[in-house]
Design an enzyme around this catalytic site. Structure first.
Site, PDB file in Angstrom:
ATOM      1  N   ASP A 399       0.837  -1.191   0.000  1.00 56.88           N
ATOM      2  CA  ASP A 399       0.000   0.000   0.000  1.00 56.88           C
ATOM      3  C   ASP A 399       0.879   1.251   0.000  1.00 56.88           C
ATOM      4  O   ASP A 399       2.042   1.215   0.408  1.00 56.88           O
ATOM      5  CB  ASP A 399      -0.905  -0.010   1.228  1.00 56.88           C
ATOM      6  CG  ASP A 399      -2.231   0.689   0.997  1.00 56.88           C
ATOM      7  OD1 ASP A 399      -2.284   1.562   0.112  1.00 56.88           O
ATOM      8  OD2 ASP A 399      -3.205   0.358   1.701  1.00 56.88           O
ATOM      9  N   GLU A 402       3.110   5.057  -3.705  1.00 53.97           N
ATOM     10  CA  GLU A 402       3.393   6.266  -4.507  1.00 53.97           C
ATOM     11  C   GLU A 402       4.396   7.229  -3.864  1.00 53.97           C
ATOM     12  O   GLU A 402       5.064   7.920  -4.624  1.00 53.97           O
ATOM     13  CB  GLU A 402       2.082   6.984  -4.865  1.00 53.97           C
ATOM     14  CG  GLU A 402       1.282   7.527  -3.743  1.00 53.97           C
ATOM     15  CD  GLU A 402       0.354   6.485  -3.141  1.00 53.97           C
ATOM     16  OE1 GLU A 402      -0.314   6.840  -2.169  1.00 53.97           O
ATOM     17  OE2 GLU A 402       0.311   5.336  -3.593  1.00 53.97           O
ATOM     18  N   ASP A 472      -7.846   4.285  -4.048  1.00 58.44           N
ATOM     19  CA  ASP A 472      -9.021   4.359  -3.180  1.00 58.44           C
ATOM     20  C   ASP A 472     -10.122   5.178  -3.844  1.00 58.44           C
ATOM     21  O   ASP A 472     -10.477   6.282  -3.404  1.00 58.44           O
ATOM     22  CB  ASP A 472      -8.640   4.993  -1.840  1.00 58.44           C
ATOM     23  CG  ASP A 472      -7.586   4.177  -1.095  1.00 58.44           C
ATOM     24  OD1 ASP A 472      -7.444   2.983  -1.389  1.00 58.44           O
ATOM     25  OD2 ASP A 472      -6.908   4.748  -0.223  1.00 58.44           O
TER      26      ASP A 472
END
Length: 793
Positions: A399, A402, A472
């Site tokens: 997760d 980035e 998300d």
């Protein structure tokens, strides 16, 4: 007058002819035009690197994305008063001796692509105290030329013309500075700093905040698959995922105990609904100060080994959440901090308390690590291996790759990394952190294939066993619409595996959550789309999404979900063979219609349909049909209404006929048709001249072998299908441990040839039965022992 020279591969000398001197190099030529040095380097007959930099600069750049070693090829150099011309046996490149602009054409002189005039710019700038440049390069496209790529963008566009994109990796935007054209070429802008892409009437431009040089690659592929093959040749090939990863996955934000997680798998088994993967989300490590500790510190997970074993004993697999950041009380944080391998900017979670909004009276102290540093990647894996991989965890949910950058300040990009400022390498963060996990696991074992679910990606990441999800995203019909072109454009950058949170992550648009019939309809449609994605994964916040949350067998929504999960499993032989095609033949699993039907201009900007493999056309339903508002007691309520069957319009590309998957009705391509779409039907059409294997009904991918497959032949054209099988979850296939069985259909003579099996592997089926089914109802069973069989049908 022209001077023509053949480049010997080890030659390097200065040639004077005309107004510019130039050097022949092993890869092409190097010359100076005004105050700029220009290098043209052929990496292969159809891949060209262009470097431009101020004449007095010394360039020693090592690409993070490009791993190809240039090939040894002979090149022809010619010059006249206006141009240097370099040609391979595939491509001709012309450099304007006065302006420095470059154009590309085929060997017949047909123009493919060209730089704009004036085309490039170096603007002096300061990057964290170091003098460098902002760099830009402009190009000129044909007015009606469609281009594709740039990564995952949530704006609903298929062709990426006429837009501006600011490329900095984010939660729901994954940027790859690459595009390919419907004309059959691709362009990779090899820069990792924040970059702007702009296309308008004045031209097409990449502009980056930091660059010692302009550095891009032009590649000629001839068509979309060919361009993707060149990009992977340049930046890395795609390893195979395990078979089980193509089954159905269940997750949520978040299962709060090991009993809850195992209980979900048990419930699926009790209901007889297929399931292969369960995902353990965050906080198994306890509090935010121990963020991403990579060990089970939460008392609700008291026996980690039993946890993993319980899932495995239910014939399921588990992947687990790991992050790019660490809390201040973790062992990883302390070791990385001691070695100056952490960065200093705000990231998730901001607060040490697990509350929303964040309580900043208790700052978390969580920071991201520096994956550009090989020593930091070693430390990351050391703790991951010891704390989780040693338990038998099957894969990694990486997760925030980035990574999350909260409360952004420009000076945050001054953070020092192993490779210079964070600004200089910002967009390659996911490539480095994902690659670190892949490389280390491959060093440890070849018995388990690496599987990584990641929230971000960059050019070259396909080589690291990663499937990128679209972030998300909020639950809405528009969000569902946008996932289709977002993922298809991502595939067209050369990175084939992507997926979405089925149902959308946030339910903020649906205050009544699962009690809202409009959301239930949306979820069912998203499941259908997910069944024809490279990973079928249900996930989200605000409400659980397990199938039993949507009713029971006999309920319309439940049955629609169940139907498509089972359809996914019946297609596993087709899907797994397609995944081998991705690995072995540089193919793509989800394919924009333009990839297979470029000659049909109607396909060039279709953003709501795609091919799944090369045989199945998928047209997801992305509008509500079965929810209506009723007035009762002075209040307006939404209710389900299935009393009238609604329809969707589907465009069928020209050049072939199409079979309705559900009815076997045939249609001529090149037209838009109306297809009835009750809640349990998503339009699916099979291209005439297709062979599709269907597997047995199972509860998990490897429950039954493929000893009795149905082979469906969609007649109307000749066709071939190479059924691929291997050991399902190791890297022995890289050593040739796999088999191929070729099915070849002769449409004119109604004859099927099943070729002699090629290859072998441990556990391979020596004898089996195929049931051959034509769409006119003809059915024939054949026993097969690996030797050639010919059937008249």
């Amino acid at each position: 007058m022209k001077c023509i020279y053949w480049i010997g591969l080890l030659s390097l000398f200065i040639v004077g002819c005309g107004t510019n001197n130039y050097e022949k190099t092993d890869l092409g030529l190097k010359t100076s035009i005004d105050s700029t040095t220009v290098e043209i380097q052929f990496f292969s007959p159809d891949i060209v690197r262009v470097l431009k930099y101020p004449k007095d600069s010394v360039i020693d750049k090592k690409s993070l994305s490009v791993i190809k070693t240039p090939e040894k090829i002979d090149l022809n150099i010619a010059e006249d008063d206006n141009y240097f011309t370099i040609s391979s046996d595939h491509l001709l490149v012309k450099l304007n001796r006065k302006s420095g602009d470059i154009s590309y054409s085929d060997l017949n002189g047909n123009s493919l692509f060209k730089e704009a005039t004036p085309g490039y710019n170096f603007t002096p700038t300061n990057d964290a105290g170091k003098s460098t440049f902002k760099v830009s390069q402009s190009f000129q496209l044909d007015p009606d030329e469609a281009i594709y790529g740039l990564g995952i963008l949530q704006q609903g566009k298929m062709s990426q013309r006429n837009q501006e994109v600011h490329m900095v990796q984010g939660n729901t935007q994954d940027y790859v500075p690459f595009f390919q054209s419907v004309k059959g070429y691709g362009l990779f802008w090899d820069n990792y700093s924040p970059t702007d892409f702009k296309d308008d009437a004045d031209g097409t431009q990449f502009s980056s905040e930091v660059g010692t040089c302009i550095d891009y690659y032009f590649m000629l592929g001839g068509n979309a698959d060919g361009v993707i093959a060149k990009m992977r040749d340049l930046t890395g090939q795609v390893p195979m995922f395990p078979l089980w990863t193509f089954g159905f996955w269940q997750s949520k934000e978040r299962y709060k105990s090991q009993d809850e997680t195992v209980g979900v798998v048990e419930k699926y088994r009790e209901l007889g609904v297929p399931l292969d993967g369960i995902i353990q989300d965050w906080q198994y490590w306890g509090d935010n100060y121990h963020w991403n500790a990579m060990e089970f510190l939460n008392p609700n997970f008291p026996n980690p080994q039993k946890f993993v074993d319980d899932v495995h004993n239910l014939n399921a697999h588990m992947i687990i959440s790991i992050w790019s950041s660490f809390g201040p009380e973790t062992k990883e944080y302390k070791e990385l901090k001691d070695k100056d391998m952490l960065m200093d900017f705000a990231t998730w979670p901001l607060s040490g308390k697990d509350v929303w909004p964040p309580d900043m009276d208790y700052p978390s102290g969580v920071v991201v690590y520096d994956p550009y540093n090989p020593g930091a990647r070693d430390i990351y894996w050391k703790y991951l291996n010891k704390g989780l991989f040693s338990l038998g965890i099957d894969g990694w949910w990486m997760d925030s790759t980035e990574p999350d950058h909260m409360n952004f300040k420009p000076e945050d990009l001054d953070n020092k990394t192993y490779l210079g400022s964070f600004r200089k390498v910002r967009n390659a963060y996911p490539l480095m952190t994902v690659g670190g996990v892949y490389d280390h696991q491959r060093e440890v074992t070849s018995d388990k294939r690496v599987f990584i679910l990641t929230r971000s990606a960059f050019a070259g990441q396909q080589r690291y066993g990663a499937n990128t999800w679209t972030g998300d995203v909020t639950s809405s019909w528009d969000a569902l619409k946008h996932q289709i072109p977002a993922g298809l454009n991502f595939s067209m950058t050369g990175i084939p595996y992507w997926n979405t949170d089925i149902g959308g992550f946030f339910l903020s648009n649906f205050p009544k959550k699962l009690n809202d019939p409009n959301y239930r309809e949306l979820y069912a449609r998203w499941v259908q789309f997910g069944a024809f994605s490279t990973m079928m994964r249900s996930h989200g916040a605000d409400a659980p999404r397990e199938i039993y949350q949507f009713g029971k067998q006999g309920d319309v929504v439940y049955d629609a979900i169940d139907k498509f999960i089972n359809l996914r499993y019946s297609l596993l032989p087709y899907i797994y063979t397609t995944s081998h095609d991705v690995t072995a033949n540089q193919s793509s699993m989800t394919r924009a219609l333009v990839m297979d039907f470029a000659s049909d201009k109607n396909t060039h900007d279709i953003n709501n349909e795609y091919m799944f493999g090369k045989s199945i056309l998928v047209a997801p339903v992305t509008d509500p049909m079965y929810t209506k508002e009723v007035l009762a007691g002075g209040k307006t309520n939404k209710v389900e209404d299935f009393s009238t069957v609604k329809s969707s319009e589907v465009y069928l590309p020209a050049g072939t006929n199409w079979y309705d998957f559900w009815t076997n009705e045939t249609f001529e391509g090149g037209q838009t048709i109306s297809k009835e779409t009750p809640l349990d039907i998503m339009p699916l059409f099979i291209k005439a001249g297709s062979i599709i294997p269907f597997g047995p009904k199972v509860q998990y991918a490897e429950e039954k072998d493929w000893s009795n497959l149905e082979i469906h032949i969609y007649t109307g054209a000749n066709s071939e299908f190479n059924l691929y099988e291997d050991e399902n979850d190791n890297y022995n296939y890289e050593k040739g441990a796999y088999s191929l069985i070729k099915f070849k259909w002769d449409d004119a003579n109604k004859k099927l040839t099943i070729a002699k099996r090629e290859g072998a592997f441990d556990g391979m089926l020596e004898n089996r039965k195929f049931t051959i089914i034509l769409q006119d109802g003809t059915k024939k069973e054949v026993n097969y022992n690996g030797e050639k069989r010919i059937l008249e049908l």
